[in-house]
Design an enzyme around this catalytic site. Structure first.
Site, short mmCIF file in Angstrom:
data_model
loop_
_atom_site.label_atom_id
_atom_site.label_comp_id
_atom_site.label_asym_id
_atom_site.label_seq_id
_atom_site.Cartn_x
_atom_site.Cartn_y
_atom_site.Cartn_z
N GLU A 89 0.84 -1.19 0.00
CA GLU A 89 0.00 0.00 0.00
C GLU A 89 0.88 1.25 0.00
O GLU A 89 1.94 1.27 0.64
CB GLU A 89 -0.89 -0.02 1.24
CG GLU A 89 -1.87 1.14 1.34
CD GLU A 89 -2.70 1.08 2.60
OE1 GLU A 89 -3.82 1.62 2.59
OE2 GLU A 89 -2.22 0.52 3.61
N LYS A 161 -10.19 0.48 -2.19
CA LYS A 161 -10.30 -0.01 -0.82
C LYS A 161 -11.69 0.28 -0.25
O LYS A 161 -12.16 1.42 -0.24
CB LYS A 161 -9.23 0.67 0.03
CG LYS A 161 -9.11 0.19 1.46
CD LYS A 161 -7.96 0.96 2.13
CE LYS A 161 -7.72 0.52 3.57
NZ LYS A 161 -6.63 1.32 4.18
N CYS A 202 -4.91 -3.59 2.88
CA CYS A 202 -4.60 -3.30 4.28
C CYS A 202 -5.76 -3.55 5.26
O CYS A 202 -6.01 -4.70 5.64
CB CYS A 202 -4.09 -1.87 4.40
SG CYS A 202 -3.17 -1.55 5.94
#
Length: 327
Positions: A89, A161, A202
């Site tokens: 990321e 995300k 993440c």
């Protein structure tokens, strides 16, 4: 049962030579681990394993410096025979001041991403770029976007995300990713030479529903979890969450990580990992915060073996079952 290293081979890249090395004497920045399956004594089905690499780095607020690091790590991955390399990321940029990430955000056809497309094409390798600052729908927001580029330099797929990091880290600082980031809405899987990839970023790691969807609805074989975990949460939860996702989905998990101090305010945990469908760590950098690559082979026969021996895809209950049985 006593632990034995007989089923493992450790390789060190040193002065452009690959050497077999006992682990107790090894000091190196890149590690390849190949393990035999302990699931089945049956011969493996005919298949061609694909070598993959997971990169670890310490990004800063300098686009050119980060690109230079990524380019060097791609060369290392190619030299190791990898067909696919995964970056963490925020690989291209980590802000030093509030607002910097939004200011540098660009569309996927902008010059920053085009540099990485050229890198993939010139190197003849697929790239997973986890967490690019894609321009959002207004000037105050971006999308945290995971981009897959093929070896011809074309963008094959992208995922924004879904779960944003709005957390008061115990003993740490308060994060509010939603203040400058738009959440994604779509689950994304894409085919590649390394198998069918399930994309995430993440903080998504804490939401197993996403990975269940990727495996059972989208037929993922590899789950990608590019991350910049905080040091505090990484120490507590990083490896156990990744191994849990691998075990419960019977997928490989590749988790490329940011590592070390990016600036005076931000530090990442590191510990880049590649985990097989049995939950075994098969790729890992020896130094948790170094810059380098972990390398492993994706064994498709192992995926098939684990899924055949423990057939959870056939045994799991549909969502309608849980709705009807809830109290």
């Amino acid at each position: 049962m006593p632990f034995c290293l007989i089923n493992y081979r450790f390789f060190v890249k040193l002065n452009n030579r690959t050497l077999l090395c006992p682990i107790r004497h090894a000091r190196f920045s890149s590690l390849t681990v190949q393990s035999r399956s302990t699931i089945s004594s049956e011969p493996s089905m005919a298949s061609n394993p694909v070598r993959v690499a997971a990169a670890q780095m310490t990004s800063i607020n300098d686009l050119a410096a980060n690109f230079a690091t990524c380019s060097r790590l791609v060369k290392e991955a190619v030299a190791e025979g990898a067909k696919f390399v995964c970056f963490p990321e925020s690989f291209s940029f980590i802000a030093d001041k509030d607002g910097e990430s939004v200011n540098i955000a660009e569309p996927l056809d902008g010059p920053i991403m085009q540099q990485y497309c050229s890198l993939a094409r010139e190197s003849g390798i697929w790239l997973s770029l986890g967490g690019f600052q894609e321009r959002g729908s207004d000037d105050a927001h971006l999308r945290n976007t995971h981009v897959i580029i093929d070896d011809s330099g074309s963008i094959r797929s992208s995922y924004s995300k879904i779960h944003l990091f709005d957390v008061d880290v115990p003993g740490g600082r308060v994060y509010k990713e939603s203040s400058f980031t738009e959440p994604g809405k779509d689950i994304v899987a894409v085919d590649s030479p390394a198998g069918r990839l399930g994309l995430s970023v993440c903080y998504d790691l804490r939401f197993p529903e996403l990975y269940q969807q990727l495996r059972f609805q989208h037929e993922a074989q590899i789950l990608l979890v590019p991350s910049a975990f905080t040091k505090i949460t990484g120490q507590a939860h990083w490896e156990i969450l990744l191994r849990a996702r691998a075990i419960e989905t019977q997928c490989y998990v590749i988790a490329a990580a940011q590592a070390g101090k990016h600036n005076d305010k931000r530090e990442s945990y590191g510990d880049t990992l590649i985990i097989d469908p049995w939950g075994t760590v098969v790729g890992r950098l020896p130094d948790r915060i170094s810059t380098g690559i972990a390398v492993a082979d994706i064994d498709f026969s192992l995926i098939d073996s684990v899924r055949a021996k423990i057939p959870i895809a056939k045994q799991r209950k549909p969502i309608e079952f849980w709705k009807s049985e809830s109290l």
